[in-house]
Design an enzyme around this catalytic site. Structure first.
Site, PDB file in Angstrom:
ATOM      1  N   ASP A   8       0.863  -1.168   0.000  1.00 35.33           N
ATOM      2  CA  ASP A   8       0.000   0.000   0.000  1.00 35.33           C
ATOM      3  C   ASP A   8       0.912   1.234   0.000  1.00 35.33           C
ATOM      4  O   ASP A   8       2.065   1.165   0.445  1.00 35.33           O
ATOM      5  CB  ASP A   8      -0.883  -0.016   1.253  1.00 35.33           C
ATOM      6  N   ASP A  10      -0.314   4.988   0.659  1.00 34.06           N
ATOM      7  CA  ASP A  10      -0.649   6.059   1.592  1.00 34.06           C
ATOM      8  C   ASP A  10      -0.682   5.589   3.032  1.00 34.06           C
ATOM      9  O   ASP A  10      -1.404   4.657   3.386  1.00 34.06           O
ATOM     10  CB  ASP A  10      -2.002   6.667   1.214  1.00 34.06           C
TER      11      ASP A  10
END
Length: 234
Positions: A8, A10
Site C-alpha cells: 500500500d 498512503d
C-alpha cells in the site's frame, strides 16, 4: 516463503497525512482562510468517510473528489468557494510533495534485490504516479496497480484479480500484502486469498477475529518475516 510483495502507498510507504496537511493548508490560505488543526481534523475525518464509502461501492471516485469538499465547507459554514478550482489545486499540491515513513525508500531498495514489489493503491492515478516518481519509489517497484486504472477499488476481489493477471508467474501462496488499512488492505488481501501484514505503527488494538498472518509496528520489521536479517541498531 514470500517472493512477491504488494505495498500500500498512503500511510504505509509514504506519509499521506503530512501531504494532506500541506495541500489543505496551502489551499485554505489561497482563499483567505487561516488553516488550523481543527480544520484539518474536520477535513481528514470527512475525507476518510468518503473513501470508506468508495471501498463499500457506495460512491464513485469522481463524485468523491468533489463531494468531500462540499461537505467540508458545509460543516465549517463557509460559502461561495469555487469547489472545482479548490479540488483541482488541492489534488495538484497533493501530488507535488512526499514524506517517507520509516525510511521506506532504503527498505524498498534493499528488498528489490530479493523480492518483486508492486504498489496497490486506491488513490488518484495522476497523484500517485507523481508521488511515486518524485519519491523515487517507482524505481524500486516492478509495477503499479491503481484502482482508477484497473476499474475496481480495494478491497474488491476484482481489483486483485486484475492485478494478479499482470504479474508474471504469479503464485498466490508466495504473495504478501503490507498496508495500514484494515478495511482496504487487510480485507482486500483476505478477499484475494493472499497473506496479509498489518502495518500498525500507532499500536491500535488487534481487531476481534483478526485473520491476517503478520503485524508490524515499523516497516523494517518485515525483514524477519521475509527470512532476512533484522537491521542492527545503531
Amino acid at each position: 516463503m514470500y517472493t512477491t510483495l504488494l505495498w500500500d502507498l498512503d500511510n504505509t510507504l509514504l506519509d499521506f497525512s503530512a501531504s494532506e496537511k500541506y495541500a489543505l493548508d496551502t489551499c485554505l490560505k489561497h482563499i483567505g482562510i487561516q488553516p488550523t488543526a481543527a480544520l484539518l481534523s474536520i477535513y481528514s475525518k470527512t475525507n476518510i468517510s468518503y473513501w470508506k464509502m468508495l471501498e463499500r461501492g457506495e460512491i464513485t471516485k469522481e463524485k468523491l473528489l468533489t463531494q468531500r469538499f462540499v461537505s467540508f465547507f458545509e460543516t465549517i459554514r463557509i460559502k461561495d468557494v469555487d469547489i472545482p478550482a479548490f479540488r483541482d489545486e488541492y489534488q495538484r499540491l497533493l501530488g507535488s510533495v512526499f514524506f517517507y515513513l520509516d525510511d521506506s525508500l532504503t527498505l524498498c531498495r534493499k528488498l528489490h534485490k530479493t523480492h518483486r514489489q508492486y504498489i496497490v493503491t486506491n488513490g488518484v492515478a495522476s497523484t500517485q504516479r507523481s508521488r511515486l516518481s518524485l519519491s523515487r519509489l517507482a524505481e524500486e517497484m516492478d509495477g503499479f496497480f491503481i484502482s482508477e486504472e484497473l476499474g475496481y477499488e480495494k478491497p474488491s476481489a476484482e481489483f486483485f484479480q486484475r492485478s494478479f493477471a499482470q504479474i508474471p508467474d504469479f503464485r498466490r501462496e508466495e504473495t504478501l500484502i503490507i498496508g495500514d488499512s484494515l478495511t482496504s488492505d487487510m480485507a482486500g488481501g483476505k478477499n484475494a486469498g493472499i497473506a496479509c501484514c498489518w502495518y500498525n505503527p500507532s499500536g491500535q488494538p488487534m481487531p476481534e477475529n483478526a485473520s491476517f498472518a503478520h503485524t508490524i509496528a515499523h516497516l523494517w520489521d518485515i525483514l524477519p518475516i521475509l527470512g532476512l536479517p533484522a537491521p542492527v541498531a545503531p
